[in-house]
Design a protein around this motif. Structure first.
Motif, PDB file in Angstrom:
ATOM      1  N   VAL A 174      17.341  -3.199  18.135  1.00  0.00           N
ATOM      2  CA  VAL A 174      17.625  -3.169  16.730  1.00  0.00           C
ATOM      3  C   VAL A 174      15.452  -3.365  15.961  1.00  0.00           C
ATOM      4  CG1 VAL A 174      18.137  -3.076  14.460  1.00  0.00           C
ATOM      5  CG2 VAL A 174      19.655  -2.851  15.679  1.00  0.00           C
ATOM      6  N   SER A 175      16.181  -5.306  15.849  1.00  0.00           N
ATOM      7  CA  SER A 175      14.906  -6.467  15.893  1.00  0.00           C
ATOM      8  C   SER A 175      13.602  -5.336  16.113  1.00  0.00           C
ATOM      9  CB  SER A 175      14.830  -7.337  16.420  1.00  0.00           C
ATOM     10  OG  SER A 175      16.282  -7.805  15.555  1.00  0.00           O
ATOM     11  N   GLN A 176      13.564  -4.999  17.765  1.00  0.00           N
ATOM     12  CA  GLN A 176      12.330  -4.577  17.965  1.00  0.00           C
ATOM     13  C   GLN A 176      11.799  -3.233  17.279  1.00  0.00           C
ATOM     14  OE1 GLN A 176      12.465  -5.536  22.419  1.00  0.00           O
ATOM     15  NE2 GLN A 176      12.161  -7.390  22.255  1.00  0.00           N
ATOM     16  N   ALA A 177      12.895  -2.596  17.242  1.00  0.00           N
ATOM     17  CA  ALA A 177      12.449  -1.241  16.429  1.00  0.00           C
ATOM     18  C   ALA A 177      12.207  -0.740  15.152  1.00  0.00           C
ATOM     19  CB  ALA A 177      14.216  -0.279  16.796  1.00  0.00           C
ATOM     20  N   VAL A 178      12.511  -2.272  14.302  1.00  0.00           N
ATOM     21  CA  VAL A 178      11.986  -2.436  13.149  1.00  0.00           C
ATOM     22  C   VAL A 178      10.805  -2.681  13.266  1.00  0.00           C
ATOM     23  CG1 VAL A 178      11.961  -3.662  10.938  1.00  0.00           C
ATOM     24  CG2 VAL A 178      14.318  -2.617  12.183  1.00  0.00           C
ATOM     25  N   VAL A 179      10.627  -4.019  13.758  1.00  0.00           N
ATOM     26  CA  VAL A 179       8.650  -4.122  14.446  1.00  0.00           C
ATOM     27  C   VAL A 179       7.835  -3.436  14.427  1.00  0.00           C
ATOM     28  CG1 VAL A 179       7.396  -5.556  15.173  1.00  0.00           C
ATOM     29  CG2 VAL A 179       9.785  -6.394  14.060  1.00  0.00           C
ATOM     30  N   ALA A 180       8.841  -2.518  15.544  1.00  0.00           N
ATOM     31  CA  ALA A 180       7.928  -1.116  16.645  1.00  0.00           C
ATOM     32  C   ALA A 180       6.933  -0.116  15.205  1.00  0.00           C
ATOM     33  CB  ALA A 180       8.438  -0.626  17.071  1.00  0.00           C
ATOM     34  N   HIS A 181       8.771   0.274  13.862  1.00  0.00           N
ATOM     35  CA  HIS A 181       8.117   1.409  12.970  1.00  0.00           C
ATOM     36  C   HIS A 181       6.879   0.225  11.626  1.00  0.00           C
ATOM     37  CE1 HIS A 181      10.973   3.976  13.244  1.00  0.00           C
ATOM     38  NE2 HIS A 181      11.972   3.505  13.613  1.00  0.00           N
ATOM     39  N   LEU A 182       7.567  -1.184  11.700  1.00  0.00           N
ATOM     40  CA  LEU A 182       6.454  -1.761  10.810  1.00  0.00           C
ATOM     41  C   LEU A 182       4.791  -1.720  11.200  1.00  0.00           C
ATOM     42  CD1 LEU A 182       8.588  -5.055   9.655  1.00  0.00           C
ATOM     43  CD2 LEU A 182       8.285  -2.548   8.821  1.00  0.00           C
ATOM     44  N   ASN A 183       4.746  -1.387  12.673  1.00  0.00           N
ATOM     45  CA  ASN A 183       3.506  -1.767  13.068  1.00  0.00           C
ATOM     46  C   ASN A 183       3.203  -0.365  13.047  1.00  0.00           C
ATOM     47  OD1 ASN A 183       2.795  -4.306  14.068  1.00  0.00           O
ATOM     48  ND2 ASN A 183       4.111  -3.822  15.880  1.00  0.00           N
ATOM     49  N   GLU A 184       4.012   0.700  13.170  1.00  0.00           N
ATOM     50  CA  GLU A 184       3.051   2.775  13.705  1.00  0.00           C
ATOM     51  C   GLU A 184       3.305   2.642  12.491  1.00  0.00           C
ATOM     52  OE1 GLU A 184       6.072   3.802  16.350  1.00  0.00           O
ATOM     53  OE2 GLU A 184       5.514   2.485  17.950  1.00  0.00           O
ATOM     54  N   GLY A 185       3.881   2.479  11.476  1.00  0.00           N
ATOM     55  CA  GLY A 185       3.697   3.100  10.011  1.00  0.00           C
ATOM     56  C   GLY A 185       5.189   4.304   9.925  1.00  0.00           C
ATOM     57  N   LEU A 186       5.752   4.350   8.514  1.00  0.00           N
ATOM     58  CA  LEU A 186       6.644   4.893   7.936  1.00  0.00           C
ATOM     59  C   LEU A 186       6.053   5.811   7.094  1.00  0.00           C
ATOM     60  CD1 LEU A 186       9.059   2.036   7.430  1.00  0.00           C
ATOM     61  CD2 LEU A 186       9.339   4.104   9.290  1.00  0.00           C
ATOM     62  N   PRO A 187       6.726   6.484   6.986  1.00  0.00           N
ATOM     63  CA  PRO A 187       7.094   7.389   5.450  1.00  0.00           C
ATOM     64  C   PRO A 187       6.845   7.143   4.506  1.00  0.00           C
ATOM     65  CG  PRO A 187       8.455   8.756   6.898  1.00  0.00           C
ATOM     66  CD  PRO A 187       7.863   7.418   7.678  1.00  0.00           C
ATOM     67  N   VAL A 188       5.837   6.574   3.166  1.00  0.00           N
ATOM     68  CA  VAL A 188       6.395   6.365   2.204  1.00  0.00           C
ATOM     69  C   VAL A 188       5.259   7.215   1.063  1.00  0.00           C
ATOM     70  CG1 VAL A 188       5.815   4.464   0.445  1.00  0.00           C
ATOM     71  CG2 VAL A 188       6.592   3.753   2.925  1.00  0.00           C
ATOM     72  N   ASN A 189       5.897   7.784   0.318  1.00  0.00           N
ATOM     73  CA  ASN A 189       5.397   8.578  -0.785  1.00  0.00           C
ATOM     74  C   ASN A 189       4.522   9.862  -0.011  1.00  0.00           C
ATOM     75  OD1 ASN A 189       7.176   7.336  -2.419  1.00  0.00           O
ATOM     76  ND2 ASN A 189       4.950   5.925  -3.554  1.00  0.00           N
ATOM     77  N   GLY A 190       4.446  10.204   1.066  1.00  0.00           N
ATOM     78  CA  GLY A 190       3.691  11.215   1.315  1.00  0.00           C
ATOM     79  C   GLY A 190       2.664  10.858   2.924  1.00  0.00           C
ATOM     80  N   LYS A 191       2.639   9.599   2.622  1.00  0.00           N
ATOM     81  CA  LYS A 191       1.361   9.143   3.220  1.00  0.00           C
ATOM     82  C   LYS A 191       2.097   7.955   4.234  1.00  0.00           C
ATOM     83  CE  LYS A 191      -0.450   5.833   0.660  1.00  0.00           C
ATOM     84  NZ  LYS A 191      -1.508   4.750   1.217  1.00  0.00           N
ATOM     85  N   SER A 192       1.303   7.591   5.472  1.00  0.00           N
ATOM     86  CA  SER A 192       2.270   6.863   6.356  1.00  0.00           C
ATOM     87  C   SER A 192       1.918   5.170   6.133  1.00  0.00           C
ATOM     88  CB  SER A 192       1.956   6.880   7.929  1.00  0.00           C
ATOM     89  OG  SER A 192       2.125   5.767   8.697  1.00  0.00           O
ATOM     90  N   GLU A 193       2.667   4.168   6.100  1.00  0.00           N
ATOM     91  CA  GLU A 193       1.918   3.061   5.299  1.00  0.00           C
ATOM     92  C   GLU A 193       2.538   1.982   7.282  1.00  0.00           C
ATOM     93  OE1 GLU A 193       0.598   1.614   3.195  1.00  0.00           O
ATOM     94  OE2 GLU A 193       1.054   2.672   1.288  1.00  0.00           O
ATOM     95  N   SER A 194       1.540   1.246   6.892  1.00  0.00           N
ATOM     96  CA  SER A 194       2.601  -0.016   7.959  1.00  0.00           C
ATOM     97  C   SER A 194       1.996  -1.331   6.966  1.00  0.00           C
ATOM     98  CB  SER A 194       1.670  -0.429   9.074  1.00  0.00           C
ATOM     99  OG  SER A 194       0.425  -0.437   9.249  1.00  0.00           O
ATOM    100  N   MET A 195       2.665  -2.383   8.179  1.00  0.00           N
ATOM    101  CA  MET A 195       2.425  -3.551   7.459  1.00  0.00           C
ATOM    102  C   MET A 195       0.641  -3.854   7.210  1.00  0.00           C
ATOM    103  SD  MET A 195       5.081  -4.970   6.598  1.00  0.00           S
ATOM    104  CE  MET A 195       5.766  -7.190   7.056  1.00  0.00           C
ATOM    105  N   MET A 196       0.095  -3.355   7.685  1.00  0.00           N
ATOM    106  CA  MET A 196      -1.506  -3.990   7.517  1.00  0.00           C
ATOM    107  C   MET A 196      -2.327  -2.418   6.441  1.00  0.00           C
ATOM    108  SD  MET A 196      -2.294  -6.113   9.497  1.00  0.00           S
ATOM    109  CE  MET A 196      -3.493  -6.402  10.082  1.00  0.00           C
ATOM    110  N   THR A 197      -1.614  -1.981   5.552  1.00  0.00           N
ATOM    111  CA  THR A 197      -1.494  -0.971   4.392  1.00  0.00           C
ATOM    112  C   THR A 197      -1.032  -1.224   3.453  1.00  0.00           C
ATOM    113  OG1 THR A 197      -0.467   0.773   5.513  1.00  0.00           O
ATOM    114  CG2 THR A 197      -1.682   1.032   6.471  1.00  0.00           C
TER     115      THR A 197
END
Lengths: 241, 241
Positions: free
Chosen positions: B51-74
């Motif tokens: 679960v932890s690794q999957a969460v980190v993967a999502h945070l690197n790859e980006g998740l949809p937020v208000n119609g655009k992809s956000e990652s920890m770098m954005t």
């Protein structure tokens, strides 16, 4: 916690029980059966208070064992006492367990039994909610039940089978202090009982309230001693930016 | 553990995971997103490693937020970062949660996120497995996840919002030492990261193996210091029989 040493036994328990933060009450968790010269048996309980009290009631009133009624005052050996506690736990589970589980509650209890009966050795047992138990050996000289983690590091550092009764008592107080500071559901007075091996009578049974001078002295000295050791250790040699 | 101080942030994690005593492996539990002068975000995880690794993967790859992809770098603020971690936890639950529960496993994860993004304040969050979170305040300057009880008493005694970065780092090492001694499922190397408020770059990131000289020195000095304080406290004034 129960500590089995070459010199004897140190048993320590707190007095708070809680059924939610607005139902906190003081109940002693230590029961002593003593006939000087003949037997000293000390039981401490953790978990559901109704279960614990029902177990102690059975141990006082007696349970059927091989066709006759045995109580903590009639069993012939410390091992028989441990089996009797296990039987009492199972008897309470048989009476109350189904209803507890139907209410969504676990049948939750654990116990530490220590003591000696004339003619037999001093023994210390940890009894599980299934009524089975394990026994302390010199390799593992202490057991803890209830909220045990905060207070374990100092026991791990200090207690061995060769620790004397005074040091073990002091260490048990410090261990209890760490737990008191980190968990509000654990509270004084602290019951502390010391038994010297082969004497067949309680050496001392202290009830330590917050106002007890020695209890207060140890807590203060330990806190200021820790802070002193902490400040004597040099800072990390890293660049903190 | 994550510690939020007036001077900055101290984040410390161990590296052992276990799926039973014969499946113990080393995995770093700290992930750092850093763009010097712009952002420092540090995430530590406890619980199910997949679960932890999957969460980190999502945070690197980006998740949809208000119609655009956000990652920890954005993300633009530390609060947005915390909401993104929560969203990532919920996304993993949506994908894997049902299958985990069907296997009799809990969807079990908790996280500490600390950091600062240019234009915003330094913040520290504790994120639950439901994806919601709480934030540290000066009254409660540290969070712990995972096996936290053994190491909490020294943090309770030493850490306040005014503690400096060097003392907090030393205290964190001592806290970790107590846990290492009492729980074999926690183990080195220890990741220790220090961030000084408003600098927007990592001040120091140490990986402390057993062989690290300062780590070894602190552990030895703390152990011998505790024993010295212990022996200086007078024995109980009771008759031990």
């Amino acid at each position: 916690m129960g500590i089995l040493l070459q010199q004897g036994l140190v048993m320590v328990s707190d007095s708070l029980t809680n059924a939610g933060v607005d139902q906190i009450a003081k109940f002693r968790k230590m029961t002593i059966w003593e006939t000087p010269g003949e037997r000293v048996l000390v039981l401490m309980t953790a978990g559901n208070l109704a279960v614990s009290q029902a177990v102690v009631a059975h141990l006082n009133e007696g349970l059927p064992v091989n066709g006759k009624s045995e109580s903590m005052m009639t069993v012939n050996t410390a091992a028989e006492a441990a089996r009797l506690v296990g039987a009492a736990v199972r008897a309470v589970d048989a009476i109350d367990g189904a209803a507890l589980r139907q209410s969504g509650l676990d049948f939750d209890v654990s116990m530490i039994l220590g003591g000696q009966i004339a003619g037999g050795p001093l023994r210390l047992f940890l009894i599980y909610k299934a009524g089975n138990f394990i026994e302390s050996t010199p390799d593992t000289p202490f057991f803890q039940i209830g909220e045990n983690k905060y207070g374990k590091p100092i026991l791990d550092r200090v207690i061995t089978f060769g620790t004397n009764l005074a040091d073990a008592s002091k260490c048990a107080i410090i261990s209890m202090d760490s737990t008191l500071r980190s968990n509000i559901s654990v509270g004084p007075p602290i019951d502390l009982l010391v038994y010297r091996r082969d004497t067949l009578k309680v050496a001392t049974h202290q009830t330590l309230a917050d106002t007890d001078p020695y209890f207060a002295e140890v807590r203060a000295a330990w806190g200021s001693g820790l802070r002193a050791v902490f400040s004597e250790i040099r800072n990390p040699p890293w660049d903190f930016g």
